[in-house]
Design an enzyme around this catalytic site. Structure first.
Site, PDB file in Angstrom:
ATOM      1  N   GLU A  75       4.887   7.309   4.028  1.00 37.85           N
ATOM      2  CA  GLU A  75       4.335   8.376   4.885  1.00 37.85           C
ATOM      3  C   GLU A  75       3.971   7.884   6.286  1.00 37.85           C
ATOM      4  O   GLU A  75       3.527   8.683   7.132  1.00 37.85           O
ATOM      5  CB  GLU A  75       3.092   8.991   4.223  1.00 37.85           C
ATOM      6  CG  GLU A  75       3.391   9.920   3.052  1.00 37.85           C
ATOM      7  CD  GLU A  75       3.828   9.199   1.785  1.00 37.85           C
ATOM      8  OE1 GLU A  75       3.273   8.129   1.489  1.00 37.85           O
ATOM      9  OE2 GLU A  75       4.743   9.697   1.109  1.00 37.85           O
ATOM     10  N   GLU A  88       9.082  -4.218 -10.270  1.00 41.83           N
ATOM     11  CA  GLU A  88      10.212  -4.599 -11.130  1.00 41.83           C
ATOM     12  C   GLU A  88      11.483  -3.801 -10.825  1.00 41.83           C
ATOM     13  O   GLU A  88      12.545  -4.111 -11.356  1.00 41.83           O
ATOM     14  CB  GLU A  88       9.811  -4.404 -12.595  1.00 41.83           C
ATOM     15  CG  GLU A  88       8.766  -5.429 -13.028  1.00 41.83           C
ATOM     16  CD  GLU A  88       8.289  -5.203 -14.443  1.00 41.83           C
ATOM     17  OE1 GLU A  88       8.735  -4.228 -15.085  1.00 41.83           O
ATOM     18  OE2 GLU A  88       7.454  -6.001 -14.890  1.00 41.83           O
ATOM     19  N   HIS A 117      12.569   0.189  -6.109  1.00 40.10           N
ATOM     20  CA  HIS A 117      11.760   1.101  -5.305  1.00 40.10           C
ATOM     21  C   HIS A 117      11.214   0.422  -4.056  1.00 40.10           C
ATOM     22  O   HIS A 117      11.174   0.996  -2.967  1.00 40.10           O
ATOM     23  CB  HIS A 117      10.608   1.635  -6.174  1.00 40.10           C
ATOM     24  CG  HIS A 117       9.881   2.790  -5.567  1.00 40.10           C
ATOM     25  ND1 HIS A 117       8.763   2.632  -4.784  1.00 40.10           N
ATOM     26  CD2 HIS A 117      10.126   4.114  -5.614  1.00 40.10           C
ATOM     27  CE1 HIS A 117       8.349   3.823  -4.386  1.00 40.10           C
ATOM     28  NE2 HIS A 117       9.153   4.736  -4.872  1.00 40.10           N
ATOM     29  N   PHE A 151       5.282  -2.219  14.176  1.00 35.52           N
ATOM     30  CA  PHE A 151       5.521  -2.328  12.728  1.00 35.52           C
ATOM     31  C   PHE A 151       4.593  -3.393  12.140  1.00 35.52           C
ATOM     32  O   PHE A 151       4.845  -4.596  12.260  1.00 35.52           O
ATOM     33  CB  PHE A 151       6.985  -2.707  12.517  1.00 35.52           C
ATOM     34  CG  PHE A 151       7.449  -2.673  11.090  1.00 35.52           C
ATOM     35  CD1 PHE A 151       7.622  -1.474  10.424  1.00 35.52           C
ATOM     36  CD2 PHE A 151       7.739  -3.853  10.411  1.00 35.52           C
ATOM     37  CE1 PHE A 151       8.075  -1.438   9.109  1.00 35.52           C
ATOM     38  CE2 PHE A 151       8.195  -3.826   9.094  1.00 35.52           C
ATOM     39  CZ  PHE A 151       8.369  -2.616   8.453  1.00 35.52           C
ATOM     40  N   ARG A 181      -2.033 -13.059   4.354  1.00 30.97           N
ATOM     41  CA  ARG A 181      -1.582 -12.644   5.694  1.00 30.97           C
ATOM     42  C   ARG A 181      -2.376 -11.468   6.273  1.00 30.97           C
ATOM     43  O   ARG A 181      -2.029 -10.924   7.319  1.00 30.97           O
ATOM     44  CB  ARG A 181      -0.083 -12.280   5.622  1.00 30.97           C
ATOM     45  CG  ARG A 181       0.798 -13.489   5.421  1.00 30.97           C
ATOM     46  CD  ARG A 181       2.142 -13.173   4.822  1.00 30.97           C
ATOM     47  NE  ARG A 181       2.964 -14.387   4.692  1.00 30.97           N
ATOM     48  CZ  ARG A 181       2.799 -15.308   3.735  1.00 30.97           C
ATOM     49  NH1 ARG A 181       1.857 -15.176   2.805  1.00 30.97           N
ATOM     50  NH2 ARG A 181       3.569 -16.382   3.707  1.00 30.97           N
TER      51      ARG A 181
HETATM   52  C1  DLZ Z   1       5.101   4.573  -5.095  1.00 34.81           C
HETATM   53  C2  DLZ Z   1       4.703   3.351  -4.328  1.00 34.81           C
HETATM   54  C3  DLZ Z   1       4.851   2.080  -4.912  1.00 34.81           C
HETATM   55  C4  DLZ Z   1       5.397   1.866  -6.293  1.00 34.81           C
HETATM   56  N1  DLZ Z   1       4.467   0.968  -4.271  1.00 34.81           N
HETATM   57  C5  DLZ Z   1       3.959   1.086  -3.003  1.00 34.81           C
HETATM   58  C6  DLZ Z   1       3.560  -0.070  -2.285  1.00 34.81           C
HETATM   59  O1  DLZ Z   1       3.594  -1.231  -2.756  1.00 34.81           O
HETATM   60  N2  DLZ Z   1       3.084   0.114  -1.019  1.00 34.81           N
HETATM   61  C7  DLZ Z   1       3.011   1.340  -0.425  1.00 34.81           C
HETATM   62  O2  DLZ Z   1       2.593   1.438   0.739  1.00 34.81           O
HETATM   63  N3  DLZ Z   1       3.372   2.457  -1.102  1.00 34.81           N
HETATM   64  C8  DLZ Z   1       3.836   2.366  -2.366  1.00 34.81           C
HETATM   65  N4  DLZ Z   1       4.209   3.482  -3.055  1.00 34.81           N
HETATM   66  C9  DLZ Z   1       3.937   4.802  -2.446  1.00 34.81           C
HETATM   67  C10 DLZ Z   1       4.994   5.304  -1.441  1.00 34.81           C
HETATM   68  O3  DLZ Z   1       4.887   4.641  -0.191  1.00 34.81           O
HETATM   69  C11 DLZ Z   1       4.755   6.819  -1.179  1.00 34.81           C
HETATM   70  O4  DLZ Z   1       3.415   7.036  -0.838  1.00 34.81           O
HETATM   71  C12 DLZ Z   1       5.083   7.668  -2.397  1.00 34.81           C
HETATM   72  O5  DLZ Z   1       6.398   7.417  -2.840  1.00 34.81           O
HETATM   73  C13 DLZ Z   1       4.936   9.179  -2.074  1.00 34.81           C
HETATM   74  O6  DLZ Z   1       5.870   9.588  -1.073  1.00 34.81           O
END
Ligand code: DLZ
Length: 159
Positions: free
Chosen positions: A67, A94, A97, A122, A136
């Site tokens: 987002e 794992e 994604h 960024f 970090r």
């Molecule tokens: C779903 C998800 C996962 C598994 N891991 C992270 C993460 O390590 N860091 C992060 O910022 N966001 C993660 N998200 C959430 C996604 O960025 C996002 O908020 C959802 O897929 C909803 O659009």
């Protein structure tokens, strides 16, 4: 790219442009908030240390790193900012994604830099483990938020 042997918190204030007149947006992802709060603290403290007024730092939260693009876009369109810092922390799981969200966040923020006449920095950590991220974001390898704040000041001063 490796920061293993580099502390990210060291900067020479004399080489940083005057930031007193600038206004910054910071968009913070709530996922892995131990890490993103550390990054935010580093960025905010550095901006203040470089003369930015507290009222000229606008913080918004978004649910996750995916987002960040929309949050930064809204920030660019509705706030009168000189630069935006996008803060997130992605930690490999794992499945694939991690790669999908990493690429989406990087691509989305790159696209904002192309489209808008205002820099978006960024500050998204992409780590294999939580410990790497902690190291970090105010840990033994410094704070990438500090580095992002310096980049934001330098980029704001270009315009
Ligand atoms: C779903 C998800 C996962 C598994 N891991 C992270 C993460 O390590 N860091 C992060 O910022 N966001 C993660 N998200 C959430 C996604 O960025 C996002 O908020 C959802 O897929 C909803 O659009």
């Amino acid at each position: 790219m490796a920061t293993e042997n580099k502390n990210l918190s060291q900067y020479d204030k004399t080489s940083v442009p005057d930031a007193r007149a600038f206004r910054f947006g910071i968009v913070v992802s709530e996922w892995n908030d131990t890490v993103t709060e550390g990054l935010f603290s580093g960025a905010e403290a550095t901006l203040l240390d470089c003369g930015v007024l507290p009222e000229n730092i606008v913080r918004w939260n978004v649910p996750g790193s995916f987002e960040l693009t929309f949050g930064c876009k809204k920030m660019l369109e509705t706030q009168d900012v000189d630069a935006v810092i996008a803060i997130g922390s992605l930690i490999r799981g794992e499945t694939s994604h991690f790669d999908v969200v990493c690429n989406a966040a990087a691509q989305g923020i790159k696209d904002l830099n192309v489209k808008y006449d205002c820099p978006v920095i960024f500050c998204v950590l992409t780590d294999d483990t939580l410990q790497q991220a902690i190291d970090r974001s105010g840990g033994k390898h410094g704070n990438k938020g500090t580095e992002a704040a310096i980049a934001a000041i330098k980029m704001a001063s270009l315009s």
